[in-house]
Structure formats: structure tokens, C-alpha cells
Design a protein around this motif. Structure first.
Motif, PDB file in Angstrom:
ATOM      1  N   PHE A 298      47.880  20.082  31.610  1.00  0.00           N
ATOM      2  CA  PHE A 298      48.920  20.688  30.781  1.00  0.00           C
ATOM      3  C   PHE A 298      49.171  22.147  31.150  1.00  0.00           C
ATOM      4  O   PHE A 298      50.171  22.729  30.723  1.00  0.00           O
ATOM      5  CB  PHE A 298      48.558  20.566  29.296  1.00  0.00           C
ATOM      6  CG  PHE A 298      48.984  19.258  28.685  1.00  0.00           C
ATOM      7  CD1 PHE A 298      50.283  19.075  28.240  1.00  0.00           C
ATOM      8  CD2 PHE A 298      48.104  18.199  28.594  1.00  0.00           C
ATOM      9  CE1 PHE A 298      50.697  17.868  27.700  1.00  0.00           C
ATOM     10  CE2 PHE A 298      48.500  16.984  28.047  1.00  0.00           C
ATOM     11  CZ  PHE A 298      49.803  16.820  27.599  1.00  0.00           C
ATOM     12  N   ALA A 299      48.302  22.736  31.947  1.00  0.00           N
ATOM     13  CA  ALA A 299      48.548  24.104  32.413  1.00  0.00           C
ATOM     14  C   ALA A 299      49.763  24.141  33.337  1.00  0.00           C
ATOM     15  O   ALA A 299      50.371  25.202  33.536  1.00  0.00           O
ATOM     16  CB  ALA A 299      47.317  24.641  33.138  1.00  0.00           C
ATOM     17  N   LYS A 300      50.111  22.975  33.877  1.00  0.00           N
ATOM     18  CA  LYS A 300      51.247  22.903  34.801  1.00  0.00           C
ATOM     19  C   LYS A 300      52.492  22.299  34.154  1.00  0.00           C
ATOM     20  O   LYS A 300      53.496  22.086  34.833  1.00  0.00           O
ATOM     21  CB  LYS A 300      50.860  22.080  36.030  1.00  0.00           C
ATOM     22  CG  LYS A 300      49.733  22.711  36.842  1.00  0.00           C
ATOM     23  CD  LYS A 300      49.391  21.859  38.050  1.00  0.00           C
ATOM     24  CE  LYS A 300      48.278  22.515  38.876  1.00  0.00           C
ATOM     25  NZ  LYS A 300      47.902  21.666  40.055  1.00  0.00           N
ATOM     26  N   ILE A 301      52.411  21.980  32.860  1.00  0.00           N
ATOM     27  CA  ILE A 301      53.567  21.411  32.156  1.00  0.00           C
ATOM     28  C   ILE A 301      54.488  22.549  31.712  1.00  0.00           C
ATOM     29  O   ILE A 301      54.066  23.484  31.036  1.00  0.00           O
ATOM     30  CB  ILE A 301      53.123  20.584  30.938  1.00  0.00           C
ATOM     31  CG1 ILE A 301      52.241  19.409  31.384  1.00  0.00           C
ATOM     32  CG2 ILE A 301      54.325  20.081  30.158  1.00  0.00           C
ATOM     33  CD1 ILE A 301      52.926  18.443  32.306  1.00  0.00           C
ATOM     34  N   ASN A 302      55.742  22.451  32.072  1.00  0.00           N
ATOM     35  CA  ASN A 302      56.714  23.499  31.754  1.00  0.00           C
ATOM     36  C   ASN A 302      57.664  23.021  30.656  1.00  0.00           C
ATOM     37  O   ASN A 302      58.599  22.267  30.906  1.00  0.00           O
ATOM     38  CB  ASN A 302      57.523  23.875  33.003  1.00  0.00           C
ATOM     39  CG  ASN A 302      56.645  24.490  34.070  1.00  0.00           C
ATOM     40  OD1 ASN A 302      55.862  25.395  33.784  1.00  0.00           O
ATOM     41  ND2 ASN A 302      56.773  24.011  35.302  1.00  0.00           N
ATOM     42  N   GLY A 303      57.401  23.437  29.433  1.00  0.00           N
ATOM     43  CA  GLY A 303      58.321  23.173  28.342  1.00  0.00           C
ATOM     44  C   GLY A 303      58.078  21.875  27.605  1.00  0.00           C
ATOM     45  O   GLY A 303      57.395  20.958  28.066  1.00  0.00           O
ATOM     46  N   LEU A 304      58.714  21.800  26.406  1.00  0.00           N
ATOM     47  CA  LEU A 304      58.548  20.648  25.518  1.00  0.00           C
ATOM     48  C   LEU A 304      59.150  19.385  26.116  1.00  0.00           C
ATOM     49  O   LEU A 304      58.585  18.291  25.966  1.00  0.00           O
ATOM     50  CB  LEU A 304      59.198  20.965  24.158  1.00  0.00           C
ATOM     51  CG  LEU A 304      59.182  19.847  23.129  1.00  0.00           C
ATOM     52  CD1 LEU A 304      57.761  19.412  22.803  1.00  0.00           C
ATOM     53  CD2 LEU A 304      59.931  20.290  21.862  1.00  0.00           C
ATOM     54  N   GLU A 305      60.262  19.511  26.806  1.00  0.00           N
ATOM     55  CA  GLU A 305      60.926  18.330  27.360  1.00  0.00           C
ATOM     56  C   GLU A 305      60.024  17.604  28.349  1.00  0.00           C
ATOM     57  O   GLU A 305      59.893  16.373  28.301  1.00  0.00           O
ATOM     58  CB  GLU A 305      62.233  18.736  28.052  1.00  0.00           C
ATOM     59  CG  GLU A 305      63.028  17.542  28.582  1.00  0.00           C
ATOM     60  CD  GLU A 305      64.351  17.961  29.202  1.00  0.00           C
ATOM     61  OE1 GLU A 305      64.963  17.112  29.890  1.00  0.00           O
ATOM     62  OE2 GLU A 305      64.760  19.122  29.014  1.00  0.00           O
ATOM     63  N   GLU A 306      59.366  18.342  29.216  1.00  0.00           N
ATOM     64  CA  GLU A 306      58.455  17.729  30.187  1.00  0.00           C
ATOM     65  C   GLU A 306      57.244  17.109  29.474  1.00  0.00           C
ATOM     66  O   GLU A 306      56.778  16.037  29.866  1.00  0.00           O
ATOM     67  CB  GLU A 306      57.984  18.776  31.194  1.00  0.00           C
ATOM     68  CG  GLU A 306      57.213  18.180  32.378  1.00  0.00           C
ATOM     69  CD  GLU A 306      56.863  19.227  33.416  1.00  0.00           C
ATOM     70  OE1 GLU A 306      56.005  18.924  34.280  1.00  0.00           O
ATOM     71  OE2 GLU A 306      57.425  20.341  33.373  1.00  0.00           O
ATOM     72  N   ALA A 307      56.767  17.756  28.413  1.00  0.00           N
ATOM     73  CA  ALA A 307      55.635  17.223  27.650  1.00  0.00           C
ATOM     74  C   ALA A 307      56.019  15.912  26.974  1.00  0.00           C
ATOM     75  O   ALA A 307      55.239  14.949  26.968  1.00  0.00           O
ATOM     76  CB  ALA A 307      55.178  18.250  26.609  1.00  0.00           C
ATOM     77  N   CYS A 308      57.232  15.857  26.417  1.00  0.00           N
ATOM     78  CA  CYS A 308      57.689  14.636  25.746  1.00  0.00           C
ATOM     79  C   CYS A 308      57.896  13.498  26.749  1.00  0.00           C
ATOM     80  O   CYS A 308      57.685  12.317  26.423  1.00  0.00           O
ATOM     81  CB  CYS A 308      58.979  14.902  24.973  1.00  0.00           C
ATOM     82  SG  CYS A 308      58.720  15.916  23.496  1.00  0.00           S
ATOM     83  N   GLN A 309      58.303  13.831  27.961  1.00  0.00           N
ATOM     84  CA  GLN A 309      58.429  12.798  29.000  1.00  0.00           C
ATOM     85  C   GLN A 309      57.069  12.168  29.299  1.00  0.00           C
ATOM     86  O   GLN A 309      56.972  10.967  29.559  1.00  0.00           O
ATOM     87  CB  GLN A 309      59.031  13.413  30.265  1.00  0.00           C
ATOM     88  CG  GLN A 309      60.507  13.759  30.137  1.00  0.00           C
ATOM     89  CD  GLN A 309      61.041  14.518  31.355  1.00  0.00           C
ATOM     90  OE1 GLN A 309      60.290  14.849  32.288  1.00  0.00           O
ATOM     91  NE2 GLN A 309      62.346  14.805  31.358  1.00  0.00           N
ATOM     92  N   LEU A 310      56.035  12.977  29.240  1.00  0.00           N
ATOM     93  CA  LEU A 310      54.679  12.452  29.444  1.00  0.00           C
ATOM     94  C   LEU A 310      54.301  11.450  28.357  1.00  0.00           C
ATOM     95  O   LEU A 310      53.680  10.427  28.628  1.00  0.00           O
ATOM     96  CB  LEU A 310      53.668  13.597  29.446  1.00  0.00           C
ATOM     97  CG  LEU A 310      53.281  14.208  30.790  1.00  0.00           C
ATOM     98  CD1 LEU A 310      52.260  15.322  30.564  1.00  0.00           C
ATOM     99  CD2 LEU A 310      52.708  13.159  31.738  1.00  0.00           C
ATOM    100  N   THR A 311      54.657  11.759  27.109  1.00  0.00           N
ATOM    101  CA  THR A 311      54.319  10.840  26.022  1.00  0.00           C
ATOM    102  C   THR A 311      55.027   9.496  26.216  1.00  0.00           C
ATOM    103  O   THR A 311      54.461   8.445  25.914  1.00  0.00           O
ATOM    104  CB  THR A 311      54.701  11.419  24.650  1.00  0.00           C
ATOM    105  OG1 THR A 311      56.124  11.601  24.573  1.00  0.00           O
ATOM    106  CG2 THR A 311      54.008  12.752  24.413  1.00  0.00           C
TER     107      THR A 311
END
Length: 465
Positions: A298-311
Motif C-alpha cells: 500500500f506504500a505504492k498505492i496512489n489514491g482512493l480510486e486505485e485502492a478501491c480497484q484493489l478491493t
């Protein structure tokens, strides 16, 4: 034989008799003619013998062939006995009964001590009977008492004092949990049963107390399973002028102290794993733990949109109120990491979105200076550097209120009284909470919280079964 005496004066018990006289032979005991008065429940009648069980253990009773007392007694009755310590022809340490008093008659049949209950759930519904026939279940509560006593001793040696705080509270705050609601008739108002002791203890910090704790019952309107009971026991500890790192050290020191003083061992079998409480415990940030166990950085995740794509990629479903990077990080941790943390592990650096009462790290306001301790895949402790800025705390409460409006029923109340207390100034402090019941589960190798609570809450019994 006297019936239902109001009092029986004892001179000994089964444990003391065994400790003091086990080394003597039959002939030596005949010479001593040691007389004792003991009392307890009569169990396992057979011919001219029976067992007497008291809180400390069991001792055999020997009756004369001419005695009619044994035949008249129901198995399970509570009796007082005056007799002489002896050994039988087979060498069994016993008490030869000379006088017997019936203290309470057992009018219900007691199941076999060998087979016990056929229905495990029924054991918890009938706890008195469970404790009568299952000595090992009773032993759990002797150990529980010793653990709690030694926790107090440990903290007293460090000059902490225990202060009791209210159970009936005007605001359900200090944790994320759905509360129980009750009504006070004379005051014409509703109260909550407390979901944590945190807020009143922190008010005491404002009032000038610097090293305080409370061991007390907590009430949360949640489900019942192997790890949760609607009422349970916690200890919360607060020390002024300290922080989360100090509380991690204190937690580790306390658990190690209990292994040395109470348990006399450092390794346990828990949840089918061998667990070692040898210091030091491992320490990992939440992001490091996710990277190690789920191979997601998650140190390399940029922004909420990218995090939600992971979910979406991992089929993790989030509620409306969980649409922040912090909630996503916590969701991945709970799904892919928690159960893998077998040996004692401190997970630190929690997202600030899920830590409304904790201070931010000085170097990163999005990270809370918070930790949790995991053992055997289960959370045992939670602690942090306490937020003492009333303006920031108000902002956090407002953010929590928005989550509540989006459907999060476990959000704590907006506690105005606590904010007012903070405005007087609260010193920086470290706080710690430990679940006592789960601690006893660990120390006794139990997989169900019901085993370590004397009277657990149960679902309504189906009378048709």
C-alpha cells in the motif's frame, strides 16, 4: 444424623489432608489417629466408600460396614464429616467417617462424572451442574482469579491505582460498538451500558490522576460466537506523559510477568498452534504486515480510486462508510493478515480513519500512533498515544458522525462532555486495553470464550428440542 444444619465448622480440606499426610503409611496414620472435620459434596457412592469433593479437590470417605449413613444419602448431597485420616487396605488415603451431618440434600439426579454432558451447549445453560461434574472447567476460574490478582499486583508495583468508573453512561463512546440502552424511571431518561472505560478514565487524566487503570465489565450489543460475548471483562490502563511505544513495552512486560508468576511456563497450545510468549514480541507496521502476508504494497498505492480497484480485484466488499484508503487498508489486513499472526505480534501504524481517539504520528497525520497485539490469529490488546487536542477530537467526532449517517451502527456517540473536559487540558498519555477473557482463553488453551466466563450469554433454548 442431624438434618440441614445451619453451620459446620471445618478444620481442614481435601487438599490440605493430601499435602500433610500423603507421605505416611497405613500404620503411621493408625498411630497418629489424626481427627479432621471436612465438608463438601458427596460423589461416587460405592459399597462402604464415597468421594467428598470440596473447592480444593476430592478425598475418599470410608464408612464402617455397620454404618447406615451412606445408604440414606443421595449421591450429590452436601455433608459435613468428622473422621480419622487413614489408608485403606489398597493404600488409598481416606477419612474414616465417625460422625456425619447432612447440610443440603441433592434432590436432582447428577449425570455420570465419567460421561458428563452429552450436549455441550447444555453445560453452559446449567453451569452449577457443569462445575459439579467437571473439575477441569472449575480450574479455569481459579487460574482466572490468579491472573487478575497478579495483573493488579504488577500495576501496583508500578504505582498505578484502580478507579471504578460508571457502567450507566449518558453517551456510548470510547469504542466502536453498538450499545445496550436502558431507561432510568426517576430521571426520565435513557442511559447506555458502557462499551468501554476509556472516556471516564481519560477524564481522570484531565483531573490530575497520572497512572490509573480499571478492570471492569463491558457491554456491547453484538453477536455471540466463540470469541464474542455481549458482556466481557477488560482492563484499560493510562499513564500520563507516555506514548504508544511505552504501552507496547508495558503490554509485553505484563504478559511475560504473568507467565512467570502464575503460569510458570512461556509456551501454550492455542487454536491448534504452539504459542511462545518469550520476549521480545515481533513488531510490524500494518502496511508491512499486508505486504508480507498478502504481497500487496500500500506504500505504492496512489489514491482512493486505485485502492478501491484493489478491493474489486480481491472481491472485498466495502460498506458506504468504508470508502477511504484507511478503511481499505484495514479491510485487507483483517481479511488476509489477522489469522496468520500466530506468534505474539504488535501491529502498529493504523490508518487514522479507524482510530478516532488516537494521536497522529508527527511525521504523517494520516497514520495513528496506535498498535494492537495479535496472538494465535486473535486480537488481545489495543493501545495508542491518546489524542488530547480538543479541536482535533471534535473534528474526528464529526467525521465519525458522517460514517454513522452512512450506515455504520457501531460509531460511538458525539461526546460533548468529553470535549469539554479536554478543553481544560489533558496531558499527553499512553493508553492500553486488554481483553481479560481472551487472555484466559490463551492461558488455558480454550477455543471458546464461553469456557472462561462463568455464566455466558446464550441463544434462547428451543423448547421443542
Amino acid at each position: 444424623m442431624n438434618v440441614l444444619e445451619a453451620k459446620f465448622t471445618r478444620s481442614s480440606n481435601s487438599q490440605k489432608i493430601k499435602k500433610l499426610f500423603s507421605q505416611f503409611s497405613k500404620e503411621e496414620l493408625m498411630e497418629k489417629k489424626e481427627i479432621v472435620c471436612i465438608a463438601g459434596r458427596m460423589t461416587r457412592k460405592r459399597m462402604f466408600f464415597a468421594d467428598l469433593t470440596d473447592q480444593s479437590g476430592t478425598i475418599q470417605l470410608k464408612f464402617s460396614s455397620k454404618s447406615e449413613d451412606l445408604a440414606k444419602l443421595d449421591n450429590g448431597s452436601i455433608i459435613g464429616v468428622k473422621g480419622i485420616i487413614c489408608r485403606t487396605d489398597k493404600g488409598q488415603l481416606s477419612v474414616e467417617v465417625k460422625e456425619l451431618v447432612l447440610l443440603s440434600r441433592c434432590s436432582r439426579p447428577i449425570p455420570s462424572f465419567y460421561y458428563g454432558f452429552s450436549d455441550n451447549e447444555e453445560r453452559f445453560r446449567n453451569r452449577p451442574l457443569d462445575f459439579i461434574i467437571n473439575r477441569q472447567k472449575k480450574e479455569i476460574f481459579f487460574l482466572r482469579h490468579q491472573v487478575i490478582k497478579n495483573i493488579r499486583q504488577f500495576l501496583e508495583e508500578k504505582e498505578f491505582i484502580e478507579i471504578e468508573t460508571p457502567i450507566l453512561v449518558s453517551e456510548a463512546s470510547g469504542a466502536q460498538a453498538k450499545p445496550f440502552i436502558t431507561h432510568h424511571n426517576k430521571l426520565h431518561r435513557d442511559f447506555y451500558l458502557r462499551i468501554a472505560t476509556e472516556i471516564p478514565l481519560k477524564k481522570l487524566l484531565v483531573g490530575g490522576f497520572e497512572k490509573i487503570y480499571e478492570i471492569g465489565r463491558i457491554f456491547r450489543n453484538e453477536g455471540i460466537d466463540a470469541r464474542h460475548n455481549p458482556e466481557f471483562t477488560t482492563i484499560e490502563v493510562y499513564q500520563a506523559y507516555e506514548n504508544a511505544e511505552y504501552m507496547m513495552d508495558l503490554t509485553e512486560e505484563l504478559l511475560y510477568y504473568l507467565t512467570q508468576e502464575v503460569l510458570k511456563k512461556e509456551e501454550f497450545e492455542f487454536n491448534s498452534h504452539n504459542v511462545s510468549l518469550t520476549k521480545p514480541f515481533r513488531r510490524l507496521s500494518m502496511i508491512e504486515a499486508i505486504k508480507e502476508h498478502a504481497n500487496i504494497d500500500f506504500a505504492k498505492i496512489n489514491g482512493l480510486e486505485e485502492a478501491c480497484q484493489l478491493t474489486q480485484k480481491y472481491n472485498l466488499k466495502l460498506e458506504k462508510f468504508q470508502k477511504t484508503i484507511g478503511h481499505v487498508i484495514l479491510a485487507f489486513f483483517e481479511e488476509y493478515v489477522e489469522k496468520k499472526l500466530i506468534q505474539p505480534t504488535f501491529i502498529y501504524d493504523y490508518p487514522i480513519e479507524v482510530s478516532p481517539l488516537a494521536k497522529s504520528k508527527p511525521e504523517n497525520e494520516k497514520i495513528a500512533d496506535r498498535f494492537e497485539l495479535y496472538i494465535g490469529g486473535l486480537e488481545f490488546a489495543n493501545g495508542y498515544s491518546e489524542l488530547n487536542d480538543p479541536h482535533e477530537q471534535r473534528k474526528r467526532f464529526e467525521e465519525q458522525t458522517k460514517q454513522k449517517e452512512l450506515g455504520n451502527e457501531e460509531i460511538a456517540s458525539f461526546d460533548k462532555e468529553f470535549l469539554e473536559a479536554l478543553e481544560y487540558g489533558m496531558p499527553p498519555a499512553g493508553g492500553l486495553g486488554i481483553g481479560i477473557d481472551r487472555l484466559i482463553m490463551l492461558f488455558t488453551g480454550q477455543n471458546s470464550i464461553k469456557e472462561v466466563i462463568a455464566f455466558p450469554q446464550l441463544k434462547i433454548k428451543n423448547e421443542n428440542n
